[in-house]
Scaffold this motif. Sequence first.
Motif, PDB file in Angstrom:
ATOM      1  N   THR A 146      35.926  38.905  33.235  1.00  0.00           N
ATOM      2  CA  THR A 146      36.205  38.989  34.670  1.00  0.00           C
ATOM      3  C   THR A 146      36.760  37.657  35.178  1.00  0.00           C
ATOM      4  O   THR A 146      36.262  36.595  34.828  1.00  0.00           O
ATOM      5  N   GLY A 147      37.807  37.747  35.998  1.00  0.00           N
ATOM      6  CA  GLY A 147      38.394  36.545  36.596  1.00  0.00           C
ATOM      7  C   GLY A 147      38.757  36.827  38.049  1.00  0.00           C
ATOM      8  O   GLY A 147      38.318  37.832  38.635  1.00  0.00           O
ATOM      9  N   GLN A 148      39.553  35.951  38.639  1.00  0.00           N
ATOM     10  CA  GLN A 148      40.008  36.192  39.997  1.00  0.00           C
ATOM     11  C   GLN A 148      41.519  36.035  40.064  1.00  0.00           C
ATOM     12  O   GLN A 148      42.113  35.344  39.248  1.00  0.00           O
ATOM     13  N   HIS A 149      42.075  36.706  41.046  1.00  0.00           N
ATOM     14  CA  HIS A 149      43.454  36.375  41.406  1.00  0.00           C
ATOM     15  C   HIS A 149      43.572  36.323  42.925  1.00  0.00           C
ATOM     16  O   HIS A 149      42.755  36.898  43.645  1.00  0.00           O
ATOM     17  N   ILE A 150      44.582  35.616  43.347  1.00  0.00           N
ATOM     18  CA  ILE A 150      44.850  35.461  44.771  1.00  0.00           C
ATOM     19  C   ILE A 150      46.163  36.156  45.084  1.00  0.00           C
ATOM     20  O   ILE A 150      47.176  35.910  44.418  1.00  0.00           O
TER      21      ILE A 150
END
Length: 825
Positions: A146-150
């Motif tokens: 799991t990661g993040q993006h903007i």
Amino acid sequence: MAEDDDAKIRILQSLRGKICEAKNLGSVSGPNRQRDLCTFCTISLDQEEVFRTKVFDKSVCPFYGEDFYFEIPRPFQCLSFYVYAKSVFQRDLPVGKVSIRKDDLCKYSGKEHWFGLQTVDPNSEVQGKVHLEMRLSEVITENGSTGQHISVRIIECKELPLISGQNCDPYATVSLVGPARSDQKKTKVKKKTSNPHFEETFFFEVTRSYSRRTQFNVEEEDIEKLEIKVDLWNNENLAQDVFLGETRVPVKILQSDHIHKAWYLLQPKGNGNKSKSDDLGSLRLKLTYIEDTVLPSACYTPLCTLLLKSPDVKPISASAAHILGDICRERYEVVLPMVRLLLHNNRFVPFVSAVAALELDNTQEANTIFRGNSLATRCIDDMMKIVGKNYLSVTLKPVIDEICESNKTCEIDPIKLKEGDNVEVNKENLQGYVQKVFSSITQSSSNCPPLMCDVFRSLRHLACKRFPGDPHVQYSAVSSFVFLRFFAVAVLSPHSFQLRSHHPDPEISRTLTLISKTIQTLGSWGSLSKKLSSFKETYMYDFFKSFQEEKCIEKVKKFLDEISSNVSKESSGLEDAVVLKEGEVQKRAQGRKPPGMKTFKKRWLRLTNRELSYHKHKGKDADRTINVKNIRAVEKVDESAFNRKNMFQVVHSEKPLYVQAGNCVEASEWLEVLSQVSRCNEGRLATFHPSNYTSGAWQCCQSLSSNAPGCKPCTTVNCFTHTANEAVTSLYRHVDKNQLTSEHLKLHFVMFVLSTDACASLAVYQGPQREPEEYSKFTIQEPKETFHTLKQLRNIMEELQRQHNIRNDVRQYGSLDNPIVGKTS
């Protein structure tokens, strides 16, 4: 103004001030030597120039002395004053600038300040705002972690600057910046627009990934180092692209799965790289910026009603309008909007007649009639400036132009004569100018506005009633206004009355001063011996002897009779055409060429009281002339119609004339003067098309017929410029500033108690103790009525304050009208 606008909240802005002088101007790039600097100043709203001084020759410490006033017709971030030098090739080379953010203008209001000049850096010349939508989201990568993006969505921009007078070709770059990273992406280029709609979304991955079992939370140290950076650029194709502005948004303000949507103001790169003020010199300025929030018209109904009842209140000193004139220390700021309100509602003449009668009751000698700076004289002064603007132009502008352009020497003071001057020749020159000005005035009665005649007639009647034994007072009551306070002042300062675009040179100013002195004395009513004794200077005494002729007195008497008699006069219609406004514009071709050939070309636009014309160059024969009587509407044009700012249209019997002004202030002034000169025309339209007719349809409403009625209500033209709402708003601001609350009520209540002998001491109502002279500022004839009016005023003001507070509380931070000031590098 259209009825729909009565329910809207509007912001009115104006700027008044003076560019005083500069000192120790530094060198500029180019072949100029420092001692050879020929400089001038400009004023810009953001990057749009709206005012320019004359060029001053060869001085590093020039004295400009240029007054300015204009209403600001659009939002802005920054007010800038630039100093430019003329090179040997007549190029404008920047010396430096003073930039003041809109929010900081209040710090300098009303007083003179020295400002250090800053470097004019292209990276600091920015304006506009950008609409962004951002979101920080959780994502699952290909390996299951799991990661993040903007996500960053660039929706649109507003009010980007013009490039070389034309709309730019903007595009945006979006970056996620932080330690060891700078991912950049770019939008498409939008052609020829200052308000581009991008509607493009970009995604940026945050490099750190983690197991889904881990709680979704970005570590604090990572958040502090990441920013979303948006840059706006103008695409220059082969040349280097031009920077338009940037904004930086810290990622830490984004919450998980929460959409952040807001408007941001564009900022300079590197905060403008300010230089030391000592390097470039300094500029002395005096500024007064005023901003009024105009609420829906219904909010002002109680105050408007109370003020408009003033002429009927007995005594007049107990009326709301008179009380406001007494209470507020800055009488000028209060009286002007009050005059506009009374004029707008046809209540000025009865009010000023009652106030003048009150002043005459307190005047003991006929020769001092209307000589002070009272409420009556202030009201009549402002009325003449508003109503008599065109009258002044018709009467004085041609001869003032001749005086300024012929530049004959008229100095008659032996002490001030230059070497080689001939005092007799100068006296002859001055006498010729005085005769022309005097004749223009005394032969102008047919052009005197009816409202001014009504006021003069009332003053004449009141003066005769107050001093029945003085045969001259009926004339001095009128001449003290029309000569001393109107014509003589306009001759002395033609720039202040829009008769000239700039202040005259010192030599011409001296000539105008001598003419003004003579005209003032010729127009004052009394014996010639008294007129001569009024001159302290021997040279003026000797000069005025040449006017000791009975026919001069008879001409003045005849003129005063004509402008104050009961006989209504009509204009002879024989007066010369007077130029009301002229200047360089961009004009669209009238549609006789094929569609691909419709272009904008530079033309010289010229408006007189008779016709509107455009010329290839100033002084050339007219390419086209439109009779003013044939103008049916004058309105703004939507920017989207031609992808150009500051456009307006003149609708007449043929196809509309589409014009682009040089800046927003120029466009507003053209709209005003054209609307005023055509306001009484027959056949004025009720609706208009805010866009153009092309490809077989109106682009605003898609009507197919070129003759289809307009889709938007026309602006209602009022001959007194400001609507009632705007006038009452200005009154509210100044009364609120002077705190019409308990303090003034206490004072008047104490005076009421004293005047009615209801109590032997002030212990009945403990208010602040004041010196006796403070009471004398207020006129109390009827204490009960005065106190009743004060209570009404206080209640109305408190309710208006509540309405303003409600509006301020609901202002959305980050909205189009209240954008966020973006972070800079």
